[in-house]
Design an enzyme around this catalytic site. Structure first.
Site, PDB file in Angstrom:
ATOM      1  N   ASP A  89       0.945  -1.197  -0.072  1.00  0.00           N
ATOM      2  CA  ASP A  89       0.233   0.166  -0.043  1.00  0.00           C
ATOM      3  C   ASP A  89       0.856   1.294   0.030  1.00  0.00           C
ATOM      4  O   ASP A  89       1.992   1.218   0.488  1.00  0.00           O
ATOM      5  CB  ASP A  89      -0.856   0.080   1.207  1.00  0.00           C
ATOM      6  CG  ASP A  89      -1.642  -1.115   1.324  1.00  0.00           C
ATOM      7  OD1 ASP A  89      -2.176  -1.739   0.537  1.00  0.00           O
ATOM      8  OD2 ASP A  89      -1.928  -1.363   2.534  1.00  0.00           O
TER       9      ASP A  89
HETATM   10  N1  URA Z   1      -1.239  -5.985   4.040  1.00  0.00           N
HETATM   11  C1  URA Z   1      -1.626  -4.712   3.964  1.00  0.00           C
HETATM   12  O1  URA Z   1      -2.633  -4.450   4.541  1.00  0.00           O
HETATM   13  N2  URA Z   1      -0.839  -3.728   3.306  1.00  0.00           N
HETATM   14  C2  URA Z   1       0.086  -4.143   2.465  1.00  0.00           C
HETATM   15  O2  URA Z   1       0.771  -3.160   2.026  1.00  0.00           O
HETATM   16  C3  URA Z   1       0.739  -5.458   2.603  1.00  0.00           C
HETATM   17  C4  URA Z   1      -0.083  -6.336   3.433  1.00  0.00           C
END
Ligand code: URA
Length: 248
Positions: A108
């Site tokens: 993310d």
């Molecule tokens: N889980 C999440 O919530 N975000 C990420 O970037 C990776 C795993």
């Protein structure tokens, strides 16, 4: 065409792939640790790297010149995409422009930590195999009460959307507001949504390991080449999970 006459010397191919010096590679061949197309290799053997499958200790060797593998420590505020319509910094700006690479999986915008970028489509495909990706370890800082019931639920699997229950996860509570969570799926915002389901809000999320690869020294925003051993270990981890072979 007769590869025995036209191909490249095996020890040269192995040395270029970073397995070791030519002398070390010769020793490996002598010790019977190297195979070509599944048959134990001979000293002095020549191979055609476009067609022959070379393996050391049964793990395929990346012999194709031009393949690159970067380990990047992504900071928060960087998008994992080639082009961002909103003009935000992208992960590709953290590595050389050439050769063109792509990310193996995603993180993310706000998530930090390790991500692999490569131009090896086959390894990328292996590592992101939908049902059996390699383990990914995260350190999550959370708000809310970390109860034994919450940890148990995270371990057993939680329904993050109707009909979608996460696979069992390894979860540890090193203390305070930190959770160490190891998953092998890669669903959208998975760790955040898992925590949300058990009443916890993730305030900071850092990926600390991808299969056998970790690095506590890599500064946020920087990258390094994966070592040859790491590439092989990653491929090995994915192969064990999927039962497929990786013919590089
Ligand atoms: N889980 C999440 O919530 N975000 C990420 O970037 C990776 C795993």
């Amino acid at each position: 065409m007769n590869t025995e006459l036209t191909g490249e010397r095996l020890q040269k191919v192995l040395a270029r792939a970073g397995i070791g010096s030519r002398r070390v590679c010769d020793e490996m061949i002598e010790d019977g640790r190297v195979t070509v197309n599944g048959l134990v290799a001979r000293l002095g053997q020549r191979v055609d790297i476009d067609h022959d499958l070379v393996a050391v200790d049964e793990i395929p060797v990346g012999v194709l010149p031009g393949l690159v593998y970067y380990l990047v420590n992504k900071p928060s505020g960087v998008v994992v995409t080639a082009v961002d319509p909103e003009g935000r910094p992208t992960i590709l700006e953290l590595v050389p422009n050439e050769p063109r690479v792509f990310s193996v999986g995603r993180l993310d915008f706000a998530t930090e930590g390790l991500i692999v970028l490569t131009n090896d489509g086959e390894l990328a495909q292996l590592l992101t195999h939908p049902s059996h990706g390699v383990e990914k370890e995260y350190l999550a800082q959370v708000t809310g009460e970390v109860t034994p019931a919450a940890i148990r639920a995270l371990r057993e699997g939680v329904e993050i959307e109707p009909g979608v229950v996460t696979q069992p996860a390894k979860v540890a509570h090193p203390g305070g507001d930190l959770l160490k969570i190891v998953i092998h799926e890669g669903r959208y915002r998975q760790v955040r949504r898992m925590c949300e389901e058990v009443g916890l809000t993730v305030t900071r999320l850092v990926r600390t390991r991808i299969g056998p690869v970790s690095d506590t020294q890599l500064a946020p925003g920087s990258y390094r080449d994966l070592t040859h051993l790491e590439v092989r270990a990653l491929a090995g981890a994915a192969i064990v999970k999927t039962g497929r072979t990786h013919d590089r």
